[in-house]
Design a protein around this motif. Structure first.
Motif, PDB file in Angstrom:
ATOM      1  N   ILE A  11      -9.766   2.921   4.227  1.00 23.62           N
ATOM      2  CA  ILE A  11      -8.692   2.036   4.658  1.00 23.62           C
ATOM      3  C   ILE A  11      -9.027   1.337   5.956  1.00 23.62           C
ATOM      4  N   LEU A  48      -5.663  10.303  -1.228  1.00 19.97           N
ATOM      5  CA  LEU A  48      -5.343   9.967   0.155  1.00 19.97           C
ATOM      6  C   LEU A  48      -6.567  10.067   1.051  1.00 19.97           C
ATOM      7  N   LEU A  55      -8.656   7.031   0.401  1.00 20.39           N
ATOM      8  CA  LEU A  55      -8.006   5.888   1.020  1.00 20.39           C
ATOM      9  C   LEU A  55      -8.226   5.895   2.525  1.00 20.39           C
ATOM     10  N   LEU A  69       2.752   1.809  -3.271  1.00 20.08           N
ATOM     11  CA  LEU A  69       1.913   2.359  -4.336  1.00 20.08           C
ATOM     12  C   LEU A  69       1.634   3.837  -4.107  1.00 20.08           C
ATOM     13  N   VAL A  70       1.372   4.205  -2.852  1.00 19.48           N
ATOM     14  CA  VAL A  70       1.147   5.612  -2.543  1.00 19.48           C
ATOM     15  C   VAL A  70       2.379   6.426  -2.936  1.00 19.48           C
ATOM     16  N   LEU A  75       0.831  -1.205   0.000  1.00 20.07           N
ATOM     17  CA  LEU A  75       0.000   0.000   0.000  1.00 20.07           C
ATOM     18  C   LEU A  75       0.864   1.253   0.000  1.00 20.07           C
ATOM     19  N   ILE A 131      -5.080   1.176  -6.590  1.00 20.69           N
ATOM     20  CA  ILE A 131      -4.489   0.782  -5.318  1.00 20.69           C
ATOM     21  C   ILE A 131      -5.374  -0.239  -4.607  1.00 20.69           C
TER      22      ILE A 131
END
Lengths: 362, 394
Positions: B22, B15, B18, A241-242, A238, B343
């Protein structure tokens, strides 16, 4: 002045006269490098940081006796000398009687316990910790005196607290390990040793332990080992990839900023050509300028990125993260690469035009 | 400049998406550590630990999928633990036999779908070499099998009844010394139809905080409702206790606590990264804006010399920044959708929920970036003296 000196002189004057432009270009390279350094730094260190959290899951290896009934605490000295071993603690089990009820007694090292919520306190000398099922069965309260029968000896002990874990402890009574060994007459003996080894190569570590201590059973606690490794791998992926996304995005962003600043220098290029500069020397000039901007940006970006990675790590994990030194070179390299590649292309393009058209403003 | 804002927005929005999802995805991954709730018969008196055994009802198990938090119940498995005598050739031993479901599809009440229950949903690390047990076979723990020299395919007697060893189980835990049967078979063997000793549950939970650790008995009515309606491991356990007759449901703390810790850390990490990337995007917008304003100094000089005041000039540039922000935000949003999908698939093997609600988030962050980024450069540019700038005009 020879060609070399003239080149350097020209470069220096250009940079010092257009400090604003250089500053802007370096700043955007710096920001891009900083973001990448932060993201990269965190993804490289996240295994170690999360591993620290997972450590509280406890042991991933268990050592039990093979042919004898008990282990001797010699096992501890083997474990202390093994580099792959992060921590270990021993336990002793025995059947005892508490106020007439036959229960399991666990002798354990309370100092190694992490995060047990105890109603009361951990047992001191002469005290005993009671699992909640036993408490409910016997109707016990804090500080009650209970009669503990071990073998043929009766001892009065004080209830120091109660604990509920949702595990075997709820049906047991617990004592400090040393005290349990004395009570049962099994000083220096253990029923099991729980070990925490570095999660990357559990298989090999277990094999090595078996070779060193062939008279005991060494097993992987699959519950912990299996889950941890696959989980850590996912999180690493993760973060990787970020980092990739961040790298691409900031690269594009910087390139567009740099290209914009180069386009406005068409007049400079026109002028240089008009006073006799060759295509090659002009290209070299901008290459050198790009390198300098890239180095300044890459250097300062590394520092900024390093600091912000530490800030993020402190905020999320309460401790600093260790970033490998090669990230410095990555930052530098990246800075130069972006700076140079984004100035070279527009320059090459601009060189196509005739100086007279540029100077006239077309 | 649009590119700059677009990239910044893309990173920030990705982000943010995510970070919202997440927690859910990582929570699911953490279930690989096993059950986090155990349901046992309630202990009331001395007799409960001194021989008289209490049992839970097998038929209550499906009720776990009717509680308020039923969608968080990801796995459930019953266990019936009894003592029996195993004999193989001339060797005999007293062992613990465990009746359970290895994999069972439970029809959900009032719905057409089924729910997968069984040991594989609460203890995914169990490694069985061979096949799971059925009506006439059992699985032995690896240590027990080694001790008695029993191999897969051989026949053993349990309390005199014959069974084939269909597989060998290895976990490193106490299971290695036990014998595993299908729940129905174990119940029949021991004459305990419909009974189970304990039930393990794997549930998606919200990490515990100080509020959640309060004793529910001391909570006010409002607090109790808040606790009950939040998916803490303690409140889910309470709801399970309510549907299992005569039970006590408790969190398996060493699993639940660690899970909570890990989730918190990751969330904070992602929030901080988001904040950092928004800041970085604003800074990058700043430098780009500064560069472009440098170029337009003569415009500003001209505007000032024909009488425009600083306020009006800054409005012009701010509206430019606003438009850039909008365009950048849209582009950034589009990019972030792709990024998050990519992702999600690569790391979790599943598509993260697409949230159209994030479009406004993307726009707002883009505008924020554009505004923050433009403020300083505009202020500096406005200090320009018209005469100075116009003299330098080409």
């Amino acid at each position: 002045m020879n060609k070399r000196k003239w080149f350097l002189h020209f470069l220096w004057r250009s940079l010092s006269q257009r400090k604003g432009r250089v500053a802007v270009a370096s700043a955007s390279v710096m920001i891009a490098a900083a973001i990448v350094v932060s993201a990269l730094g965190i993804s490289l260190g996240i295994r170690q940081k999360l591993g620290g959290e997972l450590r509280s899951y406890g042991a991933n290896v268990i050592i039990t006796p093979k042919e004898e009934k008990y282990l001797s605490d010699e096992v501890f000295s083997f474990l202390s000398s093994d580099v792959e071993v992060e921590d270990f603690s021993g336990q002793l089990y025995a059947r005892v009687s508490v106020n007439g009820a036959d229960v399991e007694m666990i002798g354990l090292d309370f100092k190694k316990l992490q995060g047990w919520r105890i109603e009361g306190r951990t047992p001191a000398e002469g005290e005993i910790l009671i699992g909640t099922n036993i408490r409910d069965a016997l109707g016990l309260k804090l500080n009650d005196a209970v009669k503990v029968t071990v073998g043929d000896r009766d001892i009065l002990m004080k209830v120091s607290g109660f604990v509920e874990r949702g595990g075997p402890e709820d049906n047991a009574v617990m004592l400090d390990l040393a005290q349990s060994q004395r009570l049962t007459g099994l000083v220096g003996k253990l029923s099991a040793v729980f070990v925490r080894v570095k999660s990357r190569n559990i298989g090999e570590t277990v094999k090595a332990l078996r070779d060193h201590m062939p008279y005991v059973n060494v097993k992987t606690l699959r519950q912990v080992a299996f889950a941890e490794e696959s989980f850590l791998k996912k999180i690493e992926l993760l973060m990787a990839l970020v980092t990739l996304v961040v790298l691409v995005a900031s690269g594009i962003s910087v390139s567009s900023t740099m290209s914009a600043t180069v386009l406005e220098r068409l007049k400079e290029i026109g002028l240089m050509k008009a006073i006799g500069g060759t295509k090659n020397s002009i290209r070299r000039f901008y290459l050198a300028e790009g390198c300098i901007i890239g180095i300044i940006g890459g250097l300062s970006g590394y520092v900024l990125g390093f600091l912000s990675a530490q800030a993020v790590s402190k905020g999320a994990f309460g401790s600093f993260i260790s970033i490998p030194f090669y990230v410095f070179f990555i930052s530098l390299g990246m800075g130069v690469l972006i700076a140079v590649s984004s100035s070279i292309l527009p320059v090459t393009d601009a060189l196509r035009y005739k100086p007279s058209s540029i100077l006239r403003g077309e | 400049m649009v590119v700059s804002v677009a990239m910044g927005t893309a990173i920030a929005t990705s982000l943010i998406t995510l970070s919202l999802d997440i927690k859910g995805k990582v929570s699911r991954e953490l279930r690989a550590f096993g059950a986090n709730i155990t349901i046992e018969p309630k202990v009331e008196g001395f007799a409960d630990i001194a021989g008289q055994k209490r049992y839970l009802r097998e038929k209550d198990i499906i009720k776990a999928k009717t509680i308020f938090w039923r969608h968080n119940i990801l796995g459930i498995a019953p266990f019936l633990e009894e003592k029996a005598k195993i004999s193989f050739q001339d060797r005999k031993k007293d062992v613990t036999i465990v009746g359970t479901w290895f994999e069972k599809e439970l029809p959900l009440p009032g719905e057409k779908t089924t729910f997968r229950a069984g040991v594989s949903t609460v203890s995914p690390w169990w490694d069985i070499k061979g096949r799971t047990p059925d009506k006439s076979s059992v699985v032995l723990g690896v240590s027990l099998a080694e001790e008695l020299g029993i191999k897969q395919g051989e026949e053993v007697l349990l309390d005199g009844k014959p069974y084939v060893v269909s597989g060998i189980l290895s976990t490193g835990g106490k299971e290695d010394e036990q014998v595993f049967l299908d729940l129905d078979v174990a119940q029949e063997l021991k004459g305990l139809e419909g009974a189970v000793s304990r039930v393990l549950v794997s549930a998606l939970t919200t990490p515990m905080d100080d509020f959640a650790y309060k004793d529910p008995a001391t909570m006010s009515r409002k607090e109790y409702e808040k606790w009950y309606c939040t998916g803490y491991v303690t409140s889910i356990a309470k709801q399970l206790e309510e549907v299992f007759k005569g039970s006590r449901a408790k969190p398996i703390w060493h699993v639940a606590e660690t899970e909570g810790n890990v989730l918190e850390r990751l969330s904070i990490l992602v929030y901080l990264l988001t904040a950092a990337s928004l800041l970085a995007a604003a800074l990058s917008m700043s430098t780009t804006m500064a560069a472009s304003l440098l170029r337009r100094l003569d415009e500003i000089g001209l505007m000032k010399s024909i009488g425009a005041d600083s306020f009006k000039i800054s409005i012009i540039f701010l509206s430019e920044a606003f438009i850039i922000g909008c365009v950048g935000g849209l582009v950034g949003y589009a990019i972030s959708v792709g990024v998050v999908k990519f992702i999600g698939l690569k790391v979790f093997g599943a598509v993260l929920e697409e949230r159209v609600l994030l479009l406004p988030v993307a726009l707002v962050s883009a505008l924020l970036i554009a505004a923050l980024g433009s403020l300083l450069p505009i202020r500096r540019a406005l200090r320009v003296k018209p005469a100075v700038v116009l003299k330098e005009a080409r």
